[in-house]
Enzyme design. Structure first.
Site, PDB file in Angstrom:
ATOM      1  N   LYS A 104      -4.555   1.108  -4.240  1.00  0.00           N
ATOM      2  CA  LYS A 104      -4.242   2.538  -4.159  1.00  0.00           C
ATOM      3  C   LYS A 104      -4.055   2.973  -2.703  1.00  0.00           C
ATOM      4  O   LYS A 104      -3.002   3.450  -2.341  1.00  0.00           O
ATOM      5  CB  LYS A 104      -5.326   3.351  -4.857  1.00  0.00           C
ATOM      6  CG  LYS A 104      -5.119   3.311  -6.366  1.00  0.00           C
ATOM      7  CD  LYS A 104      -6.353   3.111  -7.160  1.00  0.00           C
ATOM      8  CE  LYS A 104      -6.013   2.821  -8.628  1.00  0.00           C
ATOM      9  NZ  LYS A 104      -7.160   2.332  -9.369  1.00  0.00           N
ATOM     10  N   TRP A 164     -13.232   6.604 -14.852  1.00  0.00           N
ATOM     11  CA  TRP A 164     -13.660   5.403 -14.121  1.00  0.00           C
ATOM     12  C   TRP A 164     -15.181   5.314 -14.045  1.00  0.00           C
ATOM     13  O   TRP A 164     -15.744   4.224 -14.184  1.00  0.00           O
ATOM     14  CB  TRP A 164     -13.017   5.325 -12.747  1.00  0.00           C
ATOM     15  CG  TRP A 164     -11.560   4.986 -12.839  1.00  0.00           C
ATOM     16  CD1 TRP A 164     -10.503   5.760 -12.469  1.00  0.00           C
ATOM     17  CD2 TRP A 164     -10.973   3.773 -13.377  1.00  0.00           C
ATOM     18  NE1 TRP A 164      -9.318   5.129 -12.744  1.00  0.00           N
ATOM     19  CE2 TRP A 164      -9.566   3.905 -13.295  1.00  0.00           C
ATOM     20  CE3 TRP A 164     -11.497   2.604 -13.929  1.00  0.00           C
ATOM     21  CZ2 TRP A 164      -8.691   2.909 -13.740  1.00  0.00           C
ATOM     22  CZ3 TRP A 164     -10.633   1.611 -14.373  1.00  0.00           C
ATOM     23  CH2 TRP A 164      -9.244   1.765 -14.274  1.00  0.00           C
ATOM     24  N   ASP A 221     -17.791   3.933  -5.807  1.00  0.00           N
ATOM     25  CA  ASP A 221     -16.479   3.382  -6.150  1.00  0.00           C
ATOM     26  C   ASP A 221     -15.455   4.247  -5.421  1.00  0.00           C
ATOM     27  O   ASP A 221     -15.199   5.385  -5.814  1.00  0.00           O
ATOM     28  CB  ASP A 221     -16.273   3.439  -7.669  1.00  0.00           C
ATOM     29  CG  ASP A 221     -14.874   2.968  -8.088  1.00  0.00           C
ATOM     30  OD1 ASP A 221     -14.060   2.616  -7.201  1.00  0.00           O
ATOM     31  OD2 ASP A 221     -14.599   2.946  -9.307  1.00  0.00           O
TER      32      ASP A 221
HETATM   33  C1  LIG Z   1      -7.976   1.923 -10.341  1.00  0.00           C
HETATM   34  C2  LIG Z   1      -9.431   2.175 -10.324  1.00  0.00           C
HETATM   35  C3  LIG Z   1     -10.358   1.232 -10.773  1.00  0.00           C
HETATM   36  C4  LIG Z   1      -9.949  -0.079 -11.414  1.00  0.00           C
HETATM   37  O1  LIG Z   1      -9.408  -0.930 -10.493  1.00  0.00           O
HETATM   38  P1  LIG Z   1      -8.901  -2.391 -10.902  1.00  0.00           P
HETATM   39  O2  LIG Z   1      -8.622  -2.974  -9.563  1.00  0.00           O
HETATM   40  O3  LIG Z   1      -7.697  -2.212 -11.752  1.00  0.00           O
HETATM   41  O4  LIG Z   1      -9.996  -3.073 -11.614  1.00  0.00           O
HETATM   42  C5  LIG Z   1     -11.697   1.538 -10.680  1.00  0.00           C
HETATM   43  N1  LIG Z   1     -12.113   2.701 -10.170  1.00  0.00           N
HETATM   44  C6  LIG Z   1     -11.249   3.639  -9.725  1.00  0.00           C
HETATM   45  C7  LIG Z   1     -11.779   4.923  -9.163  1.00  0.00           C
HETATM   46  C8  LIG Z   1      -9.885   3.412  -9.800  1.00  0.00           C
HETATM   47  O5  LIG Z   1      -9.019   4.336  -9.357  1.00  0.00           O
END
Ligand SMILES: *Cc1c(COP(=O)(O)O)cnc(C)c1O
Length: 362
Positions: A197, A103, A173
């Site tokens: 998540k 990511w 993030d």
């Molecule tokens: C799932 C995830 C993303 C991407 O998220 P989307 O909502 O599908 O764009 C980005 N960063 C992390 C750490 C993730 O787990």
């Protein structure tokens, strides 16, 4: 009702049964409006009140200081990979990134489309099996920000401590671990997270940003991509993902009812310990992918010595009511995602299944 699955999906992921049942109860009639929340105007008093309440709940639970703005945006965390450099990376400055895994890599790739970037630390040489040591990290003085990925969902690593960036805004993030543990928000310039998540369903992305960073975006970028558009309009510039925001609202109340974020952290620790202990006490039958010091409390990645056995593990686990244990295709092996909403009972059942599987195949 059929038995609920032992859901270890990486995202979208498990939601608490109580939250789903509450949504079910209110599905056709929200707040005695004679309609569901999906059917009402986002300009209505009822919707605006829910929008406000969701913000306040998040502020309270996550300890967000008053000089920070909260936004509910669309396009997933992946859109933030672009919005961050578009809004915060001017010419002459450099976006600094810590390369911790899949990511972080995607965030960096996207930023390269918009400006200068640099990688200040990386664990790529070790297949991203750990968070690199950042105690002596050197951040260029012309850095616009330092970007970190607090939890690498695919590799299963997580920061235990965030780097100190001084005057340079730290951007996090937190898509896969927001609200799973207390965080000092004031250490960050901006935090973002897709909801699917730890916070609810897909469709809404939370952005928490220090006021001064999002007050005025560069004039050249599109209206929807500007943070100042969403700040000025309280996330109601255009039609918001109303049902997703509503489910986040219910999810936040659920976290509150369980004792808040510190209680979540303890609960998550209890859950993951069951599984990490099983790995560590398996005499090498199971091997954790992440270095012990970087292990994630959200995504537990592990392997078995033979790929055949890994396939068999997945197959048998599915026959026993487990879902989502196959590792991401880029890393292989096995992964159990144990976000806030995953019950302790699921983790107990998984630990027992792992012990039993080893007995039969070790
Ligand atoms: C799932 C995830 C993303 C991407 O998220 P989307 O909502 O599908 O764009 C980005 N960063 C992390 C750490 C993730 O787990």
């Amino acid at each position: 009702m059929t038995k609920r699955a032992y859901n270890f999906n990486a995202g979208p992921a498990a939601l608490p049964l109580e939250v789903l049942q509450q949504a079910q109860e209110q599905l056709v009639d929200y707040a005695s409006a004679g309609m569901s929340i999906m059917e009402m105007s986002h300009r209505s008093a009822i919707y605006e009140q829910m929008n406000e309440e969701t913000q306040s709940l998040l502020r309270e639970l996550f300890g967000i200081p008053s000089n920070y703005k909260v936004m509910f945006l669309q396009g997933g965390a992946s859109t933030q990979f672009a919005m961050i450099p578009m809004n915060l990376l001017p010419a002459g400055k450099v976006g600094a990134y810590v390369a911790t895994g899949s990511w972080a890599d995607k965030a960096l790739k996207e930023a390269k489309l918009f400006g200068e970037t640099t990688v200040v630390a990386s664990s790529e040489a070790d297949k991203f099996n750990r968070i690199p040591d950042l105690s002596n990290v050197e951040i260029p003085s012309n850095a616009a920000y330092l970007h970190v990925t607090s939890n690498e969902t695919i590799e299963g690593t997580q920061y235990k401590q965030f780097p100190v960036a001084g005057d340079i805004p730290l951007i996090g993030d937190m898509s896969s671990d927001i609200l799973s543990r207390p965080v000092d928000v004031s250490q960050f310039g901006l935090i973002y997270a897709g909801a699917q998540k730890n916070l609810g369903p897909s469709g809404v992305t939370i952005v928490i940003a220090r006021e001064d960073l999002v007050q005025e975006s560069p004039k050249s970028i599109a209206t929807m991509m500007r943070y100042d558009t969403h700040v000025k309009n309280n996330s109601l510039y255009n039609t918001p993902p109303s049902f997703s925001v509503y489910l986040v609202n219910l999810m936040l109340k659920w976290v509150q009812s369980r004792g808040g974020v510190a209680a979540m952290e303890q609960y998550n620790r209890d859950k993951t310990q069951l599984i990490y202990d099983t790995i560590d006490q398996s005499g090498g039958f199971y091997r954790g992918f992440a270095d012990a010091g970087s292990r994630s409390a959200m995504n537990l990645t592990f392997r078995i010595h033979s790929e055949e056995l890994e396939k068999q593990f997945v197959k048998e686990s599915e026959a026993n009511g487990f879902v989502g244990l196959k590792g991401h295709r880029s890393v292989g092996g096995l992964r159990a995602s144990t976000y806030n909403a995953v019950p302790l009972e699921s983790c107990k059942a998984l630990a027992e299944f792992m012990v039993d599987f080893q007995k039969r195949n070790g």
